[in-house]
Every structure is written in structure tokens, then in C-alpha cells.
Design an enzyme around this catalytic site. Structure first.
Site, PDB file in Angstrom:
ATOM      1  N   ASN A   1       6.696  -7.334   7.301  1.00  0.00           N
ATOM      2  CA  ASN A   1       5.443  -6.664   7.644  1.00  0.00           C
ATOM      3  C   ASN A   1       4.287  -7.443   7.044  1.00  0.00           C
ATOM      4  O   ASN A   1       4.228  -7.654   5.827  1.00  0.00           O
ATOM      5  CB  ASN A   1       5.422  -5.236   7.091  1.00  0.00           C
ATOM      6  CG  ASN A   1       4.139  -4.500   7.463  1.00  0.00           C
ATOM      7  OD1 ASN A   1       3.944  -4.121   8.608  1.00  0.00           O
ATOM      8  ND2 ASN A   1       3.244  -4.319   6.491  1.00  0.00           N
ATOM      9  N   GLU A   2       3.398  -7.885   7.912  1.00  0.00           N
ATOM     10  CA  GLU A   2       2.124  -8.496   7.527  1.00  0.00           C
ATOM     11  C   GLU A   2       2.250  -9.630   6.503  1.00  0.00           C
ATOM     12  O   GLU A   2       1.594  -9.600   5.447  1.00  0.00           O
ATOM     13  CB  GLU A   2       1.159  -7.427   7.015  1.00  0.00           C
ATOM     14  CG  GLU A   2       0.825  -6.396   8.075  1.00  0.00           C
ATOM     15  CD  GLU A   2      -0.357  -5.518   7.699  1.00  0.00           C
ATOM     16  OE1 GLU A   2      -0.716  -5.468   6.506  1.00  0.00           O
ATOM     17  OE2 GLU A   2      -0.929  -4.890   8.598  1.00  0.00           O
TER      18      GLU A   2
ATOM     19  N   TYR B   1     -10.970  -0.900   9.219  1.00  0.00           N
ATOM     20  CA  TYR B   1     -11.346  -1.906   8.216  1.00  0.00           C
ATOM     21  C   TYR B   1     -12.363  -2.895   8.783  1.00  0.00           C
ATOM     22  O   TYR B   1     -13.155  -3.466   8.039  1.00  0.00           O
ATOM     23  CB  TYR B   1     -10.108  -2.661   7.723  1.00  0.00           C
ATOM     24  CG  TYR B   1      -9.130  -1.782   6.966  1.00  0.00           C
ATOM     25  CD1 TYR B   1      -9.509  -1.130   5.797  1.00  0.00           C
ATOM     26  CD2 TYR B   1      -7.829  -1.596   7.434  1.00  0.00           C
ATOM     27  CE1 TYR B   1      -8.620  -0.328   5.113  1.00  0.00           C
ATOM     28  CE2 TYR B   1      -6.936  -0.791   6.754  1.00  0.00           C
ATOM     29  CZ  TYR B   1      -7.333  -0.153   5.592  1.00  0.00           C
ATOM     30  OH  TYR B   1      -6.450   0.645   4.916  1.00  0.00           O
TER      31      TYR B   1
ATOM     32  N   LYS C   1      -3.890   8.317   6.377  1.00  0.00           N
ATOM     33  CA  LYS C   1      -3.822   8.016   7.820  1.00  0.00           C
ATOM     34  C   LYS C   1      -2.761   8.838   8.544  1.00  0.00           C
ATOM     35  O   LYS C   1      -2.554   8.656   9.750  1.00  0.00           O
ATOM     36  CB  LYS C   1      -3.579   6.520   8.041  1.00  0.00           C
ATOM     37  CG  LYS C   1      -4.759   5.667   7.576  1.00  0.00           C
ATOM     38  CD  LYS C   1      -4.692   4.249   8.053  1.00  0.00           C
ATOM     39  CE  LYS C   1      -5.804   3.421   7.449  1.00  0.00           C
ATOM     40  NZ  LYS C   1      -5.623   3.154   6.004  1.00  0.00           N
TER      41      LYS C   1
ATOM     42  N   GLU D   1       1.098  -0.571  14.181  1.00  0.00           N
ATOM     43  CA  GLU D   1       0.193   0.253  13.363  1.00  0.00           C
ATOM     44  C   GLU D   1      -1.186   0.261  13.994  1.00  0.00           C
ATOM     45  O   GLU D   1      -1.690  -0.780  14.424  1.00  0.00           O
ATOM     46  CB  GLU D   1       0.041  -0.311  11.939  1.00  0.00           C
ATOM     47  CG  GLU D   1       1.243  -0.141  11.054  1.00  0.00           C
ATOM     48  CD  GLU D   1       0.989  -0.610   9.611  1.00  0.00           C
ATOM     49  OE1 GLU D   1      -0.187  -0.620   9.170  1.00  0.00           O
ATOM     50  OE2 GLU D   1       1.969  -0.981   8.946  1.00  0.00           O
TER      51      GLU D   1
ATOM     52  N   TRP E   1      -0.187   4.676  12.860  1.00  0.00           N
ATOM     53  CA  TRP E   1      -0.065   4.656  11.402  1.00  0.00           C
ATOM     54  C   TRP E   1      -0.904   5.789  10.866  1.00  0.00           C
ATOM     55  O   TRP E   1      -2.113   5.788  11.064  1.00  0.00           O
ATOM     56  CB  TRP E   1      -0.558   3.333  10.817  1.00  0.00           C
ATOM     57  CG  TRP E   1      -0.253   3.210   9.343  1.00  0.00           C
ATOM     58  CD1 TRP E   1      -1.145   3.337   8.320  1.00  0.00           C
ATOM     59  CD2 TRP E   1       1.017   2.951   8.756  1.00  0.00           C
ATOM     60  NE1 TRP E   1      -0.491   3.170   7.129  1.00  0.00           N
ATOM     61  CE2 TRP E   1       0.838   2.938   7.357  1.00  0.00           C
ATOM     62  CE3 TRP E   1       2.303   2.757   9.268  1.00  0.00           C
ATOM     63  CZ2 TRP E   1       1.897   2.719   6.473  1.00  0.00           C
ATOM     64  CZ3 TRP E   1       3.344   2.546   8.387  1.00  0.00           C
ATOM     65  CH2 TRP E   1       3.119   2.525   6.996  1.00  0.00           C
TER      66      TRP E   1
ATOM     67  N   TYR F   1      -6.529  -2.747  12.967  1.00  0.00           N
ATOM     68  CA  TYR F   1      -7.427  -1.743  12.370  1.00  0.00           C
ATOM     69  C   TYR F   1      -8.868  -1.921  12.805  1.00  0.00           C
ATOM     70  O   TYR F   1      -9.787  -1.671  12.032  1.00  0.00           O
ATOM     71  CB  TYR F   1      -7.258  -1.740  10.845  1.00  0.00           C
ATOM     72  CG  TYR F   1      -5.937  -1.094  10.468  1.00  0.00           C
ATOM     73  CD1 TYR F   1      -5.817   0.293  10.439  1.00  0.00           C
ATOM     74  CD2 TYR F   1      -4.807  -1.860  10.219  1.00  0.00           C
ATOM     75  CE1 TYR F   1      -4.603   0.899  10.137  1.00  0.00           C
ATOM     76  CE2 TYR F   1      -3.593  -1.259   9.922  1.00  0.00           C
ATOM     77  CZ  TYR F   1      -3.496   0.125   9.879  1.00  0.00           C
ATOM     78  OH  TYR F   1      -2.294   0.731   9.599  1.00  0.00           O
TER      79      TYR F   1
ATOM     80  N   ASP G   1       0.812  -1.212   0.000  1.00  0.00           N
ATOM     81  CA  ASP G   1       0.000   0.000   0.000  1.00  0.00           C
ATOM     82  C   ASP G   1       0.851   1.270   0.000  1.00  0.00           C
ATOM     83  O   ASP G   1       0.725   2.121   0.866  1.00  0.00           O
ATOM     84  CB  ASP G   1      -0.902  -0.061   1.255  1.00  0.00           C
ATOM     85  CG  ASP G   1      -1.829   1.135   1.374  1.00  0.00           C
ATOM     86  OD1 ASP G   1      -2.315   1.624   0.337  1.00  0.00           O
ATOM     87  OD2 ASP G   1      -2.058   1.584   2.517  1.00  0.00           O
TER      88      ASP G   1
HETATM   89  C1  BDP Z   1      -1.335  -2.076   6.913  1.00  0.00           C
HETATM   90  C2  BDP Z   1      -0.041  -2.008   6.135  1.00  0.00           C
HETATM   91  C3  BDP Z   1       0.306  -0.591   5.681  1.00  0.00           C
HETATM   92  C4  BDP Z   1      -0.927   0.065   5.105  1.00  0.00           C
HETATM   93  C5  BDP Z   1      -1.988   0.117   6.184  1.00  0.00           C
HETATM   94  C6  BDP Z   1      -3.268   0.827   5.708  1.00  0.00           C
HETATM   95  O1  BDP Z   1       1.036  -2.519   6.898  1.00  0.00           O
HETATM   96  O2  BDP Z   1       1.336  -0.622   4.741  1.00  0.00           O
HETATM   97  O3  BDP Z   1      -0.664   1.330   4.578  1.00  0.00           O
HETATM   98  O4  BDP Z   1      -2.325  -1.198   6.511  1.00  0.00           O
HETATM   99  O5  BDP Z   1      -4.134   0.146   5.181  1.00  0.00           O
HETATM  100  O6  BDP Z   1      -1.950  -3.274   6.710  1.00  0.00           O
HETATM  101  O7  BDP Z   1      -3.355   2.032   5.841  1.00  0.00           O
END
Ligand code: BDP
Length: 621
Positions: free
Chosen positions: A428-429, A495, A592, A527, A572, A491, A191
Site C-alpha cells: 500500500n502506497e 488532502y 473517514k 481508497e 476509505w 484524495y 496511519d
Molecule cells: C492513505 C492510506 C491510509 C490512510 C489514508 C488517510 O493508505 O492508510 O488512513 O490515506 O489519510 O494514504 O485517511
């Protein structure tokens, strides 16, 4: 070690074996000007040409570009030319210039700070090096290719194709990747915008023709009030003597087969920490009788970092990380080295009372690491392993592992001596992936052996820093437990459970307690955040408004307030940043940030500042 690619003449370049410029025996010391060494920054305006048909190599574009335009180095090419914005294919850079005549007789190296993603280098028409991976420097000796009586032509081809076998992986098939059925354009699995080009300076440097210092590793420990500084030096096959000097402390070095070690004790040392980021100047010399053969100086901090039970300890004292995940991202320069941005970002980190950040999702500029040392900012230093999946089969996984290992090796080689780097992050993820012929359990098992390898590598290359992996919401907990610190991105309230912050907070609390119970390790929230359009307001708060961002952050910070095992909270993101075009990314931006892309504070920045700064204007511990 001298390691030129010896080619007879410039007509046999096609036969030349491309040798990957992966540092092996040599180190990645930041080039330095002193009495014995020289540096020439050849960044500036270079010639540039896109090569969509990939005909440049056959047509010897490394000698002359048929129809060049000028481009700044360092910089991404994407924001400069309309036809290059979404272009990720092959492109050529060409520079012509004299080598300084006073360098004659010395060994000369070319150092590319960052070529994103894959690069090939030609010097006067001779293939000299190749490098994969977009965010770390590579070095090639060019002594034998350099001409002294005329200008030297340096050509570098760079491409940033999003290929599945790379790290980060490109989408395996159109439409695949982290975005499922809503892929961005250009298609990536991650992203952020896939900026491309020569992103950091290109340097020539020289070292003495005899022995020279290849690499230095500094490990510091504390003994009561004293600092103990262990220094290991490598210098090719050198077998003579050397010296260490640090303030009033000195030690002799006796080299055997190119290696020497010595320990310095610094009485009543100032221990490096965010409140007192004191740097000592360490000078290493190679000496022959009274003569200095080579010298290199390094700013070092005396400090320790450790995990103990649920705690993260800096110099034996508990520390909590406050700060952000960031990006190297700015209009026009893209991901190109941008020192004004860095200086401003550190100002804003201090203003807001943050003590740390993560180099999401790739290593940042060396100058950013040097500033962090000087300003006392703590860094979680991450390799570019974003968007890994384990559903693409063994062969693909093996190729990606090799690249992750290479990038981890290069990162640790580059950044091991920065006191600011306190944690290595190896991914990462990562996800299991959704291949029909691989079960989730098999993918988890493949990931487990992959990450064990990276964990072991990190500890073998650097026995002093904790290692982490940043986990996705809903991702396998098995991988998190392999590491010293559990890092999670969450999130809830964005999300999932959109608009429902109370529920989000309860779910977060439940999950944190469960994680802690099962893994019994310190946790960092690497994040959490909400997209926020600057200037959008409402009450009661609604998603995308500045009020909602503040409330979401407040709920998360409240949730961890009574959970001491949470040792870090990274919002984040630090600033809004550019992404590919996508229906979930208005105006091709991730909003964000608590600062806008041009670094103006949103309400959330003031909110965090009110929490993270004491009333006397000093950041909290
Ligand atoms: C996370 C990712 C990050 C994204 C963020 C998002 O690590 O790179 O920018 O979500 O969705 O899953 O803002």
C-alpha cells in the site's frame, strides 16, 4: 516433517539456536478437531509483564514472571493498561497448563495466530521458536518439550518496535515517515495505531504420530456446467495411499515422497459467487488398507477469478467491486481477534449492499476469511507492506524485500484455499523516499525490481489470482503497470483541492483516463474519502461535515460511472479507527469511516446503501 529444536535440558536454553518458525515444508492448515486430530485453545487470561529494560531473557522470565498481572489473549495490550498504551517495547506472556493426557503418543504443535510484531516462544524453559511479522500464524512442534506429569509453561515474548528495517518500516529518524514534519505519537510511518500483543488465539493441536496431512492446495476451474477441482496434498515423507471425498465425488491419492494430486469433477456444480456462496466440503484422508491414518476437511468454493482486458471476471462474468478498505480495530480489544465485530461488520456490509473489502493494511483473522467464504464477500488480501520507501539504500531494501517475500509466502500458504480471496495486494502506497544520495530514478528502479519479485512470487505460489499494488496519489506510475490490476488511492477534494469537489472530480477523471490510456488495465479505486465528524452538518457542504462526505463520495462515484475500466470502488474507510496522536488526527482517530467506530451509520452509509442496494433490498451485481 518433524522439526523440533532438540535441546539437551532446560539449562542450556541460552545456547539454543533460535530457529525462525517460518513455514517451509509444513503448511498452515487451520487446526481441526476430528477423530484423529485434537485442538486445545489455550487462549484466556495469561500472565503478563512489560520488560522495558529487556532483562527477562537473562533472568529466565520464561520460567516465572517476577511481578505479573493478568491479560486476556487474544487482545492488544494498549487499551487495557494506562502504562502500556503507547508502549511498543518488549513484553512477556506466560501460561501454565496440562497437556490433555489422551494426546500422549501423538505429535503436538503450538500455533500462535498472530503475535504483533516479533515473538519468541519458550516451552518449559526451552527456546522453541521465533517469528517476525505481526499478522500471520506460526507453528512449532513441541512434542519433545512437553511434559505429561505436570503443567507446561508456555512463555511468549512480544515486541512491536517501529524499526526502519522492518515491514512495515518504522520511521528512519525522528520526524521522518509518511507524515513528514508532523509525525504521530507513537511514531509510525502509517496511519493506524500500532497495536501490539498476542492478537489471535494460541492453540495446541495434535496430529497422528505416523504420517499426517501437512498442507492442501485446491485449484478450481469450470468446464461448462461442471466444476473441476484439482487437489494437491503434502504429507511429510508419506508414500502410501489416500482419498479425496467431495459430496458424491471420490478420487484416490497415491503419495510419492509425501506428495499426491488428484482431480475431481463435480457435475452441474454450484459456482461460488456473492449471490450463491455455496461451499463444498472436501475431505482428504490418508489410508492404510481400510484404516484411516489422518483426515482433514476443508470448505471450498468452486469458482474462477481472472482479468481479461479491462475486465475482472468471476466465473467468466464481469464483476464490479463495491465496498471499503477496513481495519481490524475496536475499543479495548484493539487489533485483537474480535468475532462479534466481524459478525457485525459482515451484517453491515450486507446491509449497505457492498460485495467486497480490502484487508488494508495487513492480513486479517482467519475466522474473518472463513466468514467471507460463507457469506460471499470478495476480499483483496494485502500483506503488511505499508509505508515502504526506496530511499534508504540497498541493504535496507534487501532486508525489507526478504520480509515482504516471507509475509507473502505465509499469507498465500494460509489463505490460498479461501474462495473469498480474489486478489493479492503486495503493498500500500510505496514511495520513492527522499534520500539525498539516491535519485528518484534510482529509487523507482529499485522499487521496480522489488515489486517484480513480489509479483513473480505471488504468481509462482498461486497461479490463479490476479495481483495488485495499491498506489499513492502522486506516486510513480511505473510500479502500477507491473501488476494485473491498477489500484489507486486518491484524495482529491481532501488532502489536495480541499473543499473543491467539482475540481476534484475533473482531476480524477483526467487522471483515470490517462492511466487507462497508458496502462490499458482494469482500475480499482482502493481508497477515496473524507474525514467526517458524526453529527457535524452544514449546507453548502463543508469539510468534516456529513454532507461533505456524501458529496465527495457522490462526485467520485459519478466520475467512474461511465468508465467501465474502473472495476472497483472501495471507500476509505468502512469505520472510524484509532491512530497515533497527531495534529491531523483529532482525538487520535481517523474519521473517514462511513460508520463510526462503534458501527453507527453516518449519512454516507445511507447514501451508499441507496446506491448499492436495489429497491428489492438485494445488492447490485
Ligand atoms: C492513505 C492510506 C491510509 C490512510 C489514508 C488517510 O493508505 O492508510 O488512513 O490515506 O489519510 O494514504 O485517511
Amino acid at each position: 516433517m518433524k522439526d523440533p529444536l532438540s535441546h539437551g535440558n532446560d539449562t542450556d536454553h541460552k545456547k539454543a539456536a533460535h530457529k525462525p518458525a517460518i513455514p517451509g515444508s509444513g503448511g498452515l492448515l487451520y487446526p481441526q478437531q476430528n477423530l484423529l486430530r485434537n485442538v486445545l485453545d489455550i487462549s484466556g487470561l495469561w500472565q503478563f509483564q512489560l520488560d522495558p529494560k529487556e532483562e527477562g531473557e537473562a533472568q529466565a522470565w520464561f520460567n516465572a514472571l517476577p511481578s505479573p498481572r493478568m491479560i486476556p489473549v487474544p487482545c492488544s495490550w494498549n487499551d487495557l493498561f494506562d502504562d502500556a498504551r503507547d508502549y511498543l517495547g518488549l513484553a512477556w506472556y506466560r501460561h501454565e497448563g496440562y497437556a490433555p493426557s489422551s494426546w500422549r503418543g501423538q505429535r503436538v504443535f503450538l500455533r500462535v495466530g498472530s503475535a504483533n510484531y516479533a515473538a519468541k516462544v519458550w516451552v518449559n524453559g526451552i527456546a522453541a521458536a521465533e517469528h517476525f511479522g505481526g499478522h500471520l500464524p506460526f507453528v512449532v512442534e513441541i512434542t519433545d518439550q512437553l511434559l505429561w506429569d505436570r503443567q507446561n509453561i508456555i512463555a511468549i515474548s512480544v515486541e512491536n518496535k517501529q524499526l526502519p528495517e522492518r515491514v512495515p518500516p518504522g520511521p528512519a529518524a525522528a520526524g521522518a515517515g509518511a507524515f513528514g514534519s508532523l509525525p504521530p505519537f507513537p511514531a509510525t510511518t502509517y496511519d493506524f495505531f500500532p497495536y501490539a500483543g498476542l492478537h489471535r488465539p494460541v492453540l495446541l493441536y495434535s496430529v497422528p504420530a505416523g504420517a499426517h496431512i501437512d498442507d492442501i492446495s485446491v485449484v478450481t476451474t469450470l468446464d461448462g456446467e461442471d466444476g473441476v477441482v484439482k487437489v494437491a496434498v503434502s504429507a511429510g515423507g508419506y508414500a502410501g495411499k489416500g482419498k479425496l471425498l467431495l459430496n458424491d465425488c471420490q478420487a484416490e491419492l497415491n503419495f510419492r515422497a509425501g506428495s499426491a494430486e488428484a482431480i475431481l469433477r463435480v457435475p452441474s456444480a454450484r459456482f461460488w459467487c456473492p449471490k450463491d456462496p455455496y461451499l463444498y466440503l472436501l475431505t482428504v484422508t490418508l489410508t492404510d488398507e481400510d484404516q484411516t491414518i489422518d483426515a482433514y476437511s476443508l470448505d471450498i468454493g468452486i469458482r474462477t477469478i481472472a482479468v481479461c482486458g479491462d475486465e475482472l471476471l468471476l466465473n467468466g462474468q464481469q464483476i464490479k467491486l463495491t465496498g471499503f478498505g477496513k481495519h481490524e480495530d475496536f475499543p479495548l480489544s484493539g487489533r485483537g481477534q474480535n468475532l462479534p465485530m466481524w459478525v457485525r461488520d459482515y451484517e453491515l456490509l450486507k446491509w449497505i449492499g457492498a460485495n467486497s473489502y480490502r484487508t488494508s493494511h495487513y492480513p486479517y483473522a482467519e475466522e474473518a476469511m472463513m466468514l467471507a467464504d460463507r457469506l460471499g464477500v470478495l476480499v483483496i488480501n494485502e500483506i503488511p507492506a505499508v509505508g515502504l520507501n526506496f530511499g534508504d539504500g540497498e541493504a535496507m531494501t534487501a532486508r525489507r524485500l526478504a520480509q515482504c517475500r516471507q509475509q507473502l509466502h505465509e499469507l498465500i500458504l494460509r489463505d490460498k484455499n479461501h474462495p473469498s480471496t480474489i486478489i493479492w495486494s503486495v503493498a500500500n502506497e510505496p514511495v520513492t523516499g527522499s534520500a539525498p544520495d539516491i535519485s528518484t530514478q534510482e529509487a523507482i528502479a529499485a522499487g521496480t525490481s522489488f515489486f517484480r519479485q513480489l509479483y513473480d512470487d505471488a504468481h509462482r505460489l498461486d497461479g490463479t489470482r490476479p495481483v495488485t499494488l495499491v498506489g499513492l496519489q502522486g506516486g510513480p506510475a511505473e510500479w502500477l503497470g507491473l501488476f494485473d490490476i491498477v489500484s489507486i488511492n486518491r484524495y482529491y477534494g481532501w488532502y489536495t483541492m480541499p473543499g473543491q469537489l467539482e475540481r476534484a472530480r475533473q482531476e480524477l477523471e483526467r487522471e483515470l483516463d490517462a492511466l487507462h490510456k497508458s496502462l490499458a488495465k482494469p482500475v480499482i479505486m482502493t481508497e477515496f474519502g473524507a474525514d467526517t465528524l458524526p453529527g457535524a452538518h452544514n449546507t453548502p457542504p463543508e469539510m468534516w461535515t456529513e454532507e461533505y462526505q456524501v458529496e465527495l463520495l457522490r462526485h467520485y462515484l459519478d466520475a467512474v460511472a461511465n468508465r467501465p475500466f474502473v472495476v472497483g470502488m472501495h471507500v476509505w474507510a468502512f469505520a472510524d479507527f484509532k491512530t497515533g496522536q497527531n495534529v491531523i488526527r483529532a482525538a487520535a482517530m481517523n474519521f473517514k469511516g462511513v460508520f463510526t467506530r462503534d458501527r453507527r451509520p453516518k449519512m454516507a452509509a445511507h447514501f451508499l446503501r441507496s446506491l448499492w442496494m436495489k429497491s428489492d433490498g438485494k445488492a447490485m451485481d
